[in-house]
Write a protein that holds these residues in place. Sequence first.
Motif, mmCIF file in Angstrom:
data_model
loop_
_atom_site.group_PDB
_atom_site.id
_atom_site.type_symbol
_atom_site.label_atom_id
_atom_site.label_comp_id
_atom_site.label_asym_id
_atom_site.label_seq_id
_atom_site.Cartn_x
_atom_site.Cartn_y
_atom_site.Cartn_z
ATOM 1 N N MET A 1 4.045 11.013 -13.428
ATOM 2 C CA MET A 1 2.727 11.256 -12.916
ATOM 3 C C MET A 1 2.594 10.587 -11.549
ATOM 4 S SD MET A 1 -0.719 10.789 -15.023
ATOM 5 C CE MET A 1 -1.938 9.781 -14.279
ATOM 6 N N ALA A 2 2.068 11.288 -10.609
ATOM 7 C CA ALA A 2 1.926 10.776 -9.248
ATOM 8 C C ALA A 2 0.797 9.755 -9.169
ATOM 9 C CB ALA A 2 1.648 11.923 -8.290
ATOM 10 N N ARG A 3 0.998 8.789 -8.325
ATOM 11 C CA ARG A 3 -0.019 7.762 -8.131
ATOM 12 C C ARG A 3 -1.147 8.330 -7.281
ATOM 13 N NH1 ARG A 3 1.104 1.729 -5.845
ATOM 14 N NH2 ARG A 3 -0.994 1.010 -6.182
ATOM 15 N N GLN A 4 -2.379 7.988 -7.660
ATOM 16 C CA GLN A 4 -3.530 8.485 -6.915
ATOM 17 C C GLN A 4 -3.634 7.812 -5.553
ATOM 18 O OE1 GLN A 4 -7.035 7.989 -9.257
ATOM 19 N NE2 GLN A 4 -6.608 9.753 -10.522
ATOM 20 N N LYS A 5 -4.115 8.557 -4.595
ATOM 21 C CA LYS A 5 -4.315 8.035 -3.253
ATOM 22 C C LYS A 5 -5.462 7.020 -3.282
ATOM 23 C CE LYS A 5 -4.809 9.714 1.433
ATOM 24 N NZ LYS A 5 -5.038 10.887 2.279
ATOM 25 N N ILE A 6 -5.290 5.922 -2.572
ATOM 26 C CA ILE A 6 -6.317 4.880 -2.530
ATOM 27 C C ILE A 6 -7.507 5.381 -1.732
ATOM 28 C CG2 ILE A 6 -6.852 2.555 -1.710
ATOM 29 C CD1 ILE A 6 -3.941 1.849 -2.163
ATOM 30 N N LYS A 7 -8.682 5.301 -2.359
ATOM 31 C CA LYS A 7 -9.915 5.699 -1.681
ATOM 32 C C LYS A 7 -10.497 4.488 -0.968
ATOM 33 C CE LYS A 7 -11.498 9.230 -4.886
ATOM 34 N NZ LYS A 7 -12.608 9.591 -5.783
ATOM 35 N N PRO A 8 -10.848 4.637 0.291
ATOM 36 C CA PRO A 8 -11.485 3.505 0.977
ATOM 37 C C PRO A 8 -12.883 3.260 0.410
ATOM 38 C CG PRO A 8 -11.472 5.443 2.391
ATOM 39 C CD PRO A 8 -10.695 5.801 1.156
ATOM 40 N N LEU A 9 -13.297 2.007 0.467
ATOM 41 C CA LEU A 9 -14.630 1.666 -0.018
ATOM 42 C C LEU A 9 -15.678 2.129 0.985
ATOM 43 C CD1 LEU A 9 -13.904 -1.945 -1.299
ATOM 44 C CD2 LEU A 9 -14.184 0.104 -2.673
ATOM 45 N N HIS A 10 -16.843 2.462 0.480
ATOM 46 C CA HIS A 10 -17.952 2.861 1.344
ATOM 47 C C HIS A 10 -18.494 1.639 2.081
ATOM 48 C CE1 HIS A 10 -18.058 6.834 -0.426
ATOM 49 N NE2 HIS A 10 -18.020 6.272 -1.619
ATOM 50 N N ALA A 11 -19.257 1.874 3.128
ATOM 51 C CA ALA A 11 -19.785 0.782 3.954
ATOM 52 C C ALA A 11 -20.661 -0.185 3.158
ATOM 53 C CB ALA A 11 -20.574 1.366 5.126
ATOM 54 N N TRP A 12 -21.385 0.307 2.167
ATOM 55 C CA TRP A 12 -22.262 -0.562 1.381
ATOM 56 C C TRP A 12 -21.512 -1.301 0.274
ATOM 57 C CZ3 TRP A 12 -22.357 4.748 1.146
ATOM 58 C CH2 TRP A 12 -22.009 5.327 -0.066
ATOM 59 N N GLU A 13 -20.233 -1.005 0.080
ATOM 60 C CA GLU A 13 -19.424 -1.644 -0.955
ATOM 61 C C GLU A 13 -18.542 -2.764 -0.414
ATOM 62 O OE1 GLU A 13 -18.549 1.924 -4.081
ATOM 63 O OE2 GLU A 13 -17.444 1.999 -2.197
ATOM 64 N N THR A 14 -18.511 -2.966 0.889
ATOM 65 C CA THR A 14 -17.638 -3.963 1.489
ATOM 66 C C THR A 14 -18.330 -4.648 2.667
ATOM 67 O OG1 THR A 14 -15.471 -4.321 2.507
ATOM 68 C CG2 THR A 14 -16.532 -2.228 2.977
ATOM 69 N N ALA A 15 -17.833 -5.822 3.006
ATOM 70 C CA ALA A 15 -18.357 -6.544 4.171
ATOM 71 C C ALA A 15 -17.466 -6.354 5.391
ATOM 72 C CB ALA A 15 -18.472 -8.031 3.852
ATOM 73 N N GLN A 16 -16.371 -5.622 5.227
ATOM 74 C CA GLN A 16 -15.472 -5.378 6.354
ATOM 75 C C GLN A 16 -16.150 -4.495 7.389
ATOM 76 O OE1 GLN A 16 -11.987 -3.617 4.534
ATOM 77 N NE2 GLN A 16 -10.893 -5.553 4.687
ATOM 78 N N LEU A 17 -15.913 -4.806 8.656
ATOM 79 C CA LEU A 17 -16.469 -3.996 9.733
ATOM 80 C C LEU A 17 -15.535 -2.846 10.100
ATOM 81 C CD1 LEU A 17 -17.920 -6.807 12.025
ATOM 82 C CD2 LEU A 17 -19.154 -5.300 10.461
ATOM 83 N N GLU A 18 -14.238 -3.100 10.026
ATOM 84 C CA GLU A 18 -13.285 -2.055 10.362
ATOM 85 C C GLU A 18 -12.800 -1.361 9.089
ATOM 86 O OE1 GLU A 18 -11.254 -5.767 9.470
ATOM 87 O OE2 GLU A 18 -12.638 -5.363 11.084
ATOM 88 N N LYS A 19 -12.318 -0.144 9.253
ATOM 89 C CA LYS A 19 -11.807 0.599 8.105
ATOM 90 C C LYS A 19 -10.438 0.068 7.722
ATOM 91 C CE LYS A 19 -14.363 4.808 8.653
ATOM 92 N NZ LYS A 19 -14.371 6.209 8.385
ATOM 93 N N GLY A 20 -10.109 0.230 6.477
ATOM 94 C CA GLY A 20 -8.822 -0.225 5.975
ATOM 95 C C GLY A 20 -8.978 -0.686 4.542
ATOM 96 N N PRO A 21 -7.866 -0.884 3.871
ATOM 97 C CA PRO A 21 -7.945 -1.292 2.460
ATOM 98 C C PRO A 21 -8.489 -2.715 2.309
ATOM 99 C CG PRO A 21 -5.676 -1.305 3.202
ATOM 100 C CD PRO A 21 -6.488 -0.734 4.323
ATOM 101 N N GLU A 22 -9.258 -2.903 1.286
ATOM 102 C CA GLU A 22 -9.805 -4.220 0.946
ATOM 103 C C GLU A 22 -8.692 -5.024 0.275
ATOM 104 O OE1 GLU A 22 -12.954 -6.897 0.888
ATOM 105 O OE2 GLU A 22 -13.291 -4.824 1.414
ATOM 106 N N LYS A 23 -8.641 -6.332 0.546
ATOM 107 C CA LYS A 23 -7.596 -7.164 -0.050
ATOM 108 C C LYS A 23 -7.777 -7.303 -1.564
ATOM 109 C CE LYS A 23 -6.563 -9.812 4.043
ATOM 110 N NZ LYS A 23 -6.565 -11.102 4.697
ATOM 111 N N GLY A 24 -8.993 -7.300 -2.009
ATOM 112 C CA GLY A 24 -9.255 -7.417 -3.434
ATOM 113 C C GLY A 24 -10.624 -6.870 -3.764
#
Length: 121
Positions: A1-24
Amino acid sequence: MARQKIKPLHAWETAQLEKGPEKGYIRLSQSLLQHPAFKALSQGERMVYITMVAACAGSNQFSIPRASYEEKFGIPHNNFWRAVKKLEQAGFIQVKQSGKNTRTPNVYQFVDTWKKAARPP
């Protein structure tokens, strides 16, 4: 079974300003948040539980050093220990190994006795 593509978090779900994967990140279900046993906890106890979910990184047993909950999450030491006692009494966690004599962080384990206590006979 193929691994699902990582979905980026929405702006209201993270404090990061730039796009990219969250560390945790953590997963909390609506059934947990709406359960009477969880709602019976105080706001501080809920925050400590959520902090523990973040610290466990998907494992059932975990330790959370004082520097982690004080510096990273801003929870005072006395509030943390009061909440740990309440969470243990309510059946959300148990202390698996105490580090009091060795001056090491305690090892905790998530338990689900809170679910069993809420069910009618």
